[in-house]
Design an enzyme around this catalytic site. Structure first.
Site, PDB file in Angstrom:
ATOM      1  N   ARG A   1     -10.832  11.081   0.666  1.00  0.00           N
ATOM      2  CA  ARG A   1     -10.561  11.293  -0.747  1.00  0.00           C
ATOM      3  C   ARG A   1      -9.099  12.332  -0.595  1.00  0.00           C
ATOM      4  O   ARG A   1      -8.406  12.486  -1.585  1.00  0.00           O
ATOM      5  CB  ARG A   1     -11.310  11.926  -1.781  1.00  0.00           C
ATOM      6  CG  ARG A   1     -11.940  10.774  -2.520  1.00  0.00           C
ATOM      7  CD  ARG A   1     -13.104  11.762  -3.252  1.00  0.00           C
ATOM      8  NE  ARG A   1     -13.348  11.173  -4.492  1.00  0.00           N
ATOM      9  CZ  ARG A   1     -14.698  10.383  -4.710  1.00  0.00           C
ATOM     10  NH1 ARG A   1     -15.215  10.117  -3.756  1.00  0.00           N
ATOM     11  NH2 ARG A   1     -14.819   9.777  -5.800  1.00  0.00           N
TER      12      ARG A   1
ATOM     13  N   ARG B   1     -11.889  12.929 -12.706  1.00  0.00           N
ATOM     14  CA  ARG B   1     -11.852  12.237 -11.512  1.00  0.00           C
ATOM     15  C   ARG B   1     -10.711  11.362 -11.242  1.00  0.00           C
ATOM     16  O   ARG B   1     -10.076  11.209 -10.280  1.00  0.00           O
ATOM     17  CB  ARG B   1     -13.021  11.482 -11.501  1.00  0.00           C
ATOM     18  CG  ARG B   1     -14.563  12.437 -11.263  1.00  0.00           C
ATOM     19  CD  ARG B   1     -15.680  11.587 -11.967  1.00  0.00           C
ATOM     20  NE  ARG B   1     -16.177  10.509 -11.142  1.00  0.00           N
ATOM     21  CZ  ARG B   1     -17.017   9.583 -11.663  1.00  0.00           C
ATOM     22  NH1 ARG B   1     -17.614   9.741 -12.871  1.00  0.00           N
ATOM     23  NH2 ARG B   1     -17.229   8.565 -10.849  1.00  0.00           N
TER      24      ARG B   1
ATOM     25  N   ARG C   1     -24.996   8.100 -14.046  1.00  0.00           N
ATOM     26  CA  ARG C   1     -24.592   9.523 -13.396  1.00  0.00           C
ATOM     27  C   ARG C   1     -24.271  10.463 -14.391  1.00  0.00           C
ATOM     28  O   ARG C   1     -23.525  10.134 -15.493  1.00  0.00           O
ATOM     29  CB  ARG C   1     -23.722   8.919 -12.493  1.00  0.00           C
ATOM     30  CG  ARG C   1     -23.985   8.390 -11.081  1.00  0.00           C
ATOM     31  CD  ARG C   1     -22.863   7.826 -10.496  1.00  0.00           C
ATOM     32  NE  ARG C   1     -21.724   8.402 -10.357  1.00  0.00           N
ATOM     33  CZ  ARG C   1     -20.526   8.447  -9.717  1.00  0.00           C
ATOM     34  NH1 ARG C   1     -20.800   7.440  -8.845  1.00  0.00           N
ATOM     35  NH2 ARG C   1     -19.871   9.416  -9.519  1.00  0.00           N
TER      36      ARG C   1
ATOM     37  N   LYS D   1     -15.775  -0.130  -6.073  1.00  0.00           N
ATOM     38  CA  LYS D   1     -16.170   0.093  -4.431  1.00  0.00           C
ATOM     39  C   LYS D   1     -17.681   0.050  -4.056  1.00  0.00           C
ATOM     40  O   LYS D   1     -18.222  -0.486  -3.137  1.00  0.00           O
ATOM     41  CB  LYS D   1     -15.938   1.427  -4.197  1.00  0.00           C
ATOM     42  CG  LYS D   1     -14.174   1.817  -4.559  1.00  0.00           C
ATOM     43  CD  LYS D   1     -13.796   2.978  -3.951  1.00  0.00           C
ATOM     44  CE  LYS D   1     -14.342   4.212  -4.398  1.00  0.00           C
ATOM     45  NZ  LYS D   1     -13.827   4.404  -5.973  1.00  0.00           N
TER      46      LYS D   1
ATOM     47  N   ARG E   1     -21.839   2.131 -17.277  1.00  0.00           N
ATOM     48  CA  ARG E   1     -22.625   1.790 -16.087  1.00  0.00           C
ATOM     49  C   ARG E   1     -23.780   2.498 -15.912  1.00  0.00           C
ATOM     50  O   ARG E   1     -23.721   4.012 -16.482  1.00  0.00           O
ATOM     51  CB  ARG E   1     -21.730   1.838 -14.900  1.00  0.00           C
ATOM     52  CG  ARG E   1     -21.308   3.092 -14.312  1.00  0.00           C
ATOM     53  CD  ARG E   1     -20.225   3.117 -12.952  1.00  0.00           C
ATOM     54  NE  ARG E   1     -20.037   4.154 -12.571  1.00  0.00           N
ATOM     55  CZ  ARG E   1     -19.352   4.573 -11.558  1.00  0.00           C
ATOM     56  NH1 ARG E   1     -18.638   3.420 -10.952  1.00  0.00           N
ATOM     57  NH2 ARG E   1     -18.826   5.669 -10.925  1.00  0.00           N
TER      58      ARG E   1
HETATM   59  P1  AMP Z   1     -18.037   9.101  -6.094  1.00  0.00           P
HETATM   60  O1  AMP Z   1     -19.715   8.581  -6.226  1.00  0.00           O
HETATM   61  O2  AMP Z   1     -17.462   8.598  -4.900  1.00  0.00           O
HETATM   62  O3  AMP Z   1     -17.554   8.693  -7.471  1.00  0.00           O
HETATM   63  O4  AMP Z   1     -18.162  10.858  -6.190  1.00  0.00           O
HETATM   64  C1  AMP Z   1     -18.741  11.500  -7.411  1.00  0.00           C
HETATM   65  C2  AMP Z   1     -18.234  13.102  -6.952  1.00  0.00           C
HETATM   66  O5  AMP Z   1     -18.775  13.275  -5.858  1.00  0.00           O
HETATM   67  C3  AMP Z   1     -16.620  13.149  -7.088  1.00  0.00           C
HETATM   68  O6  AMP Z   1     -16.104  13.112  -8.324  1.00  0.00           O
HETATM   69  C4  AMP Z   1     -16.535  14.444  -6.045  1.00  0.00           C
HETATM   70  O7  AMP Z   1     -16.842  15.553  -6.909  1.00  0.00           O
HETATM   71  C5  AMP Z   1     -17.575  14.365  -5.312  1.00  0.00           C
HETATM   72  N1  AMP Z   1     -16.940  13.511  -3.864  1.00  0.00           N
HETATM   73  C6  AMP Z   1     -17.579  12.518  -3.488  1.00  0.00           C
HETATM   74  N2  AMP Z   1     -16.870  11.977  -2.209  1.00  0.00           N
HETATM   75  C7  AMP Z   1     -15.979  13.076  -2.104  1.00  0.00           C
HETATM   76  C8  AMP Z   1     -14.942  13.150  -1.071  1.00  0.00           C
HETATM   77  N3  AMP Z   1     -14.666  12.204  -0.237  1.00  0.00           N
HETATM   78  N4  AMP Z   1     -14.341  14.349  -1.195  1.00  0.00           N
HETATM   79  C9  AMP Z   1     -14.517  15.387  -2.034  1.00  0.00           C
HETATM   80  N5  AMP Z   1     -15.476  15.126  -3.261  1.00  0.00           N
HETATM   81  C10 AMP Z   1     -16.237  14.052  -3.003  1.00  0.00           C
END
Ligand code: AMP
Length: 213
Positions: free
Chosen positions: A86, A170, A159, A13, A125
């Protein structure tokens, strides 16, 4: 044109969102990036989110929807929602946020991927600490080892939640809470499937074909 990129962690994404920003002037709205920025800045939101993210669980719907509300106006040439919504309550909040501004979703692009391949994708990554360019240890290392292709920087970062245990959590969160929102968008005729296992270029071409249709 506002679109959602939907898919499990590591589906590509972020990579596709960056490309769409460069090619089309759209704006990536990544709640993950916003939360990481809040953690770095030490804000109350960041303090609340940090431990939750480290466990690979979801931050509260209210927090992430408020973040999207704050940033939506900046996407004047179209938003790319990346990692949001999400959950079902987030999908409903997004409808209201868009409707209040006279906007509506054009497409929900579902990146279909083989989950087993994702752990390897995610754990390899890393990104440039200066410009954020995305890399992978085997699939996309910098052309010159230790130097960013985009900005020439030498600092890279990973990360903290890109480790196998957190990644598995996740994925479980995605299956339990995010995949179930697809029918909500299917009923509106918005979902377009894209094979996310192809090359970055092939996935980009498939997304372009949808946006230009
Ligand atoms: P991402 O960078 O999108 O993989 O998000 C990393 C982490 O941020 C996720 O594993 C969640 O802990 C939190 N997070 C990001 N976006 C959301 C969302 N829309 N709702 C809830 N938690 C989120």
């Amino acid at each position: 044109m506002d679109i959602i990129l939907l898919g499990p962690p590591g589906a590509g994404k972020g990579t596709q969102a960056h490309r769409l920003e460069a090619d089309r002037g759209m704006k990536q709205l990544s709640t993950g990036d916003m939360l990481r920025a809040a953690i770095k800045a030490g804000t109350p939101v960041g303090r609340e989110a940090k431990a939750v993210m480290e466990r690979g669980e979801l931050v509260s719907d209210a927090i992430v929807s408020a973040l999207i509300g704050e940033h939506l106006e900046s996407a004047t040439r179209g938003a790319i929602f990346d990692g949001y919504p999400r959950t079902q309550p987030q999908a409903e909040a997004l409808e209201l946020l868009l409707a209040d501004r006279g906007r509506e979703l054009a497409h929900v692009i579902e990146l279909k991927v083989d989950e087993d391949a994702l752990v390897e994708r995610i754990c390899g990554r890393f990104s440039c600490a200066d410009c954020g360019a995305l890399y992978h240890e085997t699939a996309k290392p910098p052309e010159v080892a230790g130097t960013c292709d985009e900005c020439g920087g030498h600092d890279f970062k990973k990360r903290p939640d890109d480790n196998e245990e957190t990644v598995r959590n996740r994925m479980a969160e995605y299956r339990a809470k995010t995949a179930p929102i697809l029918p909500f968008y299917e009923r509106r005729g918005l979902v377009r499937e894209v094979d996310g296992m192809g090359s970055v270029e092939a996935v980009a071409a498939a997304i372009d074909a949808i946006l230009d249709s």
